[in-house]
Design an enzyme around this catalytic site. Structure first.
Site, PDB file in Angstrom:
ATOM      1  CB  THR A 214      21.336  69.983 115.697  1.00  0.00           C
ATOM      2  OG1 THR A 214      22.076  69.684 116.864  1.00  0.00           O
ATOM      3  CG2 THR A 214      20.782  68.724 115.091  1.00  0.00           C
ATOM      4  NE  ARG A 242      23.758  65.110 125.515  1.00  0.00           N
ATOM      5  CZ  ARG A 242      23.187  65.675 124.457  1.00  0.00           C
ATOM      6  NH1 ARG A 242      23.817  65.681 123.296  1.00  0.00           N
ATOM      7  NH2 ARG A 242      22.015  66.232 124.546  1.00  0.00           N
ATOM      8  N   GLY A 244      23.088  62.200 122.660  1.00  0.00           N
ATOM      9  CA  GLY A 244      21.841  62.981 122.687  1.00  0.00           C
ATOM     10  C   GLY A 244      20.691  62.266 122.008  1.00  0.00           C
ATOM     11  CG  ASP A 245      17.684  64.841 120.480  1.00  0.00           C
ATOM     12  OD1 ASP A 245      18.829  65.321 120.642  1.00  0.00           O
ATOM     13  OD2 ASP A 245      16.828  65.381 119.770  1.00  0.00           O
ATOM     14  CB  THR A 265      17.321  71.014 116.340  1.00  0.00           C
ATOM     15  OG1 THR A 265      18.367  71.720 117.014  1.00  0.00           O
ATOM     16  CG2 THR A 265      16.285  72.006 115.845  1.00  0.00           C
ATOM     17  N   GLY A 266      17.258  70.562 119.584  1.00  0.00           N
ATOM     18  CA  GLY A 266      16.932  71.178 120.871  1.00  0.00           C
ATOM     19  C   GLY A 266      17.689  70.490 121.982  1.00  0.00           C
ATOM     20  CB  THR A 267      17.434  70.854 125.650  1.00  0.00           C
ATOM     21  OG1 THR A 267      16.012  71.021 125.554  1.00  0.00           O
ATOM     22  CG2 THR A 267      18.057  72.225 125.803  1.00  0.00           C
ATOM     23  N   GLY A 268      18.488  67.876 123.877  1.00  0.00           N
ATOM     24  CA  GLY A 268      18.217  66.493 123.504  1.00  0.00           C
ATOM     25  C   GLY A 268      17.607  65.618 124.579  1.00  0.00           C
TER      26      GLY A 268
HETATM   27  N1  ASP Z   1      19.553  67.873 120.041  1.00  0.00           N
HETATM   28  C1  ASP Z   1      20.971  67.982 120.010  1.00  0.00           C
HETATM   29  C2  ASP Z   1      21.540  67.192 121.166  1.00  0.00           C
HETATM   30  O1  ASP Z   1      20.960  67.226 122.226  1.00  0.00           O
HETATM   31  C3  ASP Z   1      21.481  69.394 120.079  1.00  0.00           C
HETATM   32  C4  ASP Z   1      20.826  70.395 119.165  1.00  0.00           C
HETATM   33  O2  ASP Z   1      19.816  70.110 118.564  1.00  0.00           O
HETATM   34  O3  ASP Z   1      21.360  71.511 119.030  1.00  0.00           O
HETATM   35  O4  ASP Z   1      22.557  66.593 121.023  1.00  0.00           O
END
Ligand code: ASP
Length: 350
Positions: A214, A242, A244-245, A265-268
Site C-alpha cells: 500500500t 472486502r 480494508g482500513d 499500512t498493514g493488516t487492515g
Molecule cells: N492496509 C491495507 C488493507 O488492509 C493493506 C496494506 O496496507 O498493505 O487493505
C-alpha cells in the site's frame, strides 16, 4: 511572607515541570514557512536479502521521485492536499507498489482498490472503496471530498462520479500484472489465505506480495496545514467485496491540524478494530503523548496483541516526522524544507 514563599515555590515547580516536559517530550516548535512530506510504500516482512541491489535501487528511486513531486508543490507554496496527491499518483502508477497499477488480486482474480484523503484543516475527507476502473483512486477520493457531500463512495457509484469529473478511467485489464496474478495463483494453489503480510517460501520462491505494499503520504504545507492520503489494492486473495482500513477515516487515514496527519499500512482489519490513526491522534490530543509514544502504543500495545501487523507514518502540527512499524520493514521516506531527506526500507535504524 508565607504567600511570597508559596508564590516562589509554585513558580519554581511550574518552570521545572515545563522544562521537564519539553525535555522528555522533545517538543520542536514549527519554524514559520517550513514544510515537510513523508511517504510509505507498504510494510511487511521486508528484508534486505529479498532484494538484489537493482531492486533496492528501483524502490529507492521511486520513493524519491514521489517525495520530490510532493516537495516541489510544497516548495512553491502549494497546499498539502495537492502534495500528497502528487506523491501518491507516482506510486500508484508504478507496478512496484500495491496500489493502482501494482494492485494485488482478490479471490475472484480481480482488483478492487480503496483510497482516502483527508484535510487536517477542515476535517473534510473523501474515500473510494472497491473500484477497478479508476487509474488513480486517490484522485477519485479527492473528488468525493471536494465535490460531494459524502465521505465514501463504493464500486460503481464511485466510478460514475470520478468519470463525471474527468478522472482518467481505464479498462480493468490496465491493472493486470503477471507477478501479482502468479502470487494469487500460488497462494490459492496452496489453499492458503494470504493476507499480504507474512513472507513465506513455496518451492524456494518467495511469495512476498506485502513488500509491494500500500502507498500513503502525509504533508504539512507552509501555512501549517496537514493532509494525509492512502491508496491500496488491499490484500492478495481477499474476499470479493472486502473493504480494508485505508478508506475508513480514522482507521487507515487521518489528519487533524490540532495534532497530526497519519497514513497506515498493514493488516487492515486490525487497524479498523483499533481505529488506529484516530487513536494515535487522540492519544496526542487528550493524553499528551508524543507522536512517537502514541504510534508505539497503538502498534505494539493495541494492534500487535490482536495479531495485527503493519506501520504508520506521521507529521505532527510542528512539522516533526515520525514513523513506526511492528513488521520487519516498511518502505518509507521523508523530505523537509530544512534539507533533510531520508529513504529507508528495512529494519528500523533509530
Ligand atoms: N492496509 C491495507 C488493507 O488492509 C493493506 C496494506 O496496507 O498493505 O487493505
Amino acid at each position: 511572607m508565607n504567600k511570597l514563599i508559596y508564590l516562589l515555590l509554585s513558580t519554581f515547580i511550574l518552570i521545572s515541570c515545563n522544562v521537564e516536559s519539553s525535555k522528555n517530550k522533545k517538543i520542536k516548535v514549527r519554524e514559520p514557512n517550513s514544510f515537510a512530506i513523508v511517504i510509505h510504500g507498504g510494510a511487511g516482512g521486508i528484508k534486505r536479502e529479498y532484494f538484489n541491489s537493482e531492486q533496492q535501487e528501483a524502490y529507492a528511486h521511486k520513493l524519491e521521485e514521489a517525495l520530490n513531486a510532493g516537495y516541489a508543490i510544497l516548495e512553491k507554496g502549494g497546499v498539502s492536499l495537492d502534495a500528497i496527491q502528487a506523491a501518491i499518483n507516482i506510486m500508484e502508477d508504478s507496478p512496484l507498489f500495491n496500489a493502482g497499477k501494482g494492485a494485488v488480486y482478490n479471490s475472484e482474480g480481480n482488483q478492487e482498490m480503496d483510497a482516502a484523503i483527508m484535510d487536517g484543516k477542515t476535517l473534510n475527507s473523501g474515500a473510494v472503496a472497491g473500484v477497478n476502473h479508476i487509474k488513480n483512486p486517490i484522485l477519485a477520493a479527492r473528488v468525493v471530498m471536494d465535490s460531494s457531500k459524502h465521505v465514501m463512495l463504493s464500486g460503481k457509484g464511485a466510478e460514475i462520479m470520478a468519470k463525471s469529473y474527468g478522472i482518467e478511467m481505464v479498462d480493468s485489464s490496465y491493472f493486470f500484472t503477471k507477478k501479482r496474478l502468479n502470487q494469487l495463483r500460488k497462494i490459492q494453489g496452496k489453499e492458503k489465505l494470504k493476507l499480504n503480510h507474512t513472507a513465506f517460501l513455496i518451492k524456494n520462491e518467495l511469495i512476498d506480495d506485502h513488500k509491494y505494499g500500500t502507498v500513503g503520504a502525509v504533508a504539512i504545507d507552509k501555512n501549517g496545514n496537514i493532509a494525509a492520503g492512502t491508496s491500496t489494492g488491499g490484500m492478495t486473495n481477499k474476499k470479493y467485496g472486502r473493504i480494508g482500513d485505508v478508506p475508513i477515516i480514522g482507521a487507515g487515514t487521518y489528519a487533524n491540524n490540532l495534532t497530526c496527519g497519519i497514513s497506515a499500512t498493514g493488516t487492515g482489519e486490525y487497524f479498523i478494530r483499533t481505529v488506529a490513526t484516530h487513536e494515535v491522534s487522540s492519544l496526542i490530543l487528550y493524553k499528551g503523548l508524543t507522536p512517537t509514544e502514541a504510534l508505539h502504543e497503538v502498534l505494539f500495545n493495541q494492534i500487535e496483541p490482536l495479531g495485527g501487523e503493519g506501520g504508520m507514518i506521521l507529521i505532527d502540527k510542528n512539522g516533526n516526522v515520525s514513523w513506526d512499524f511492528n513488521s520487519t520493514g516498511m518502505f518509507r521516506g521523508y523530505k523537509k524544507s530544512n534539507g533533510e531527506l531520508k529513504i529507508e526500507m528495512f529494519e528500523k535504524t533509530e
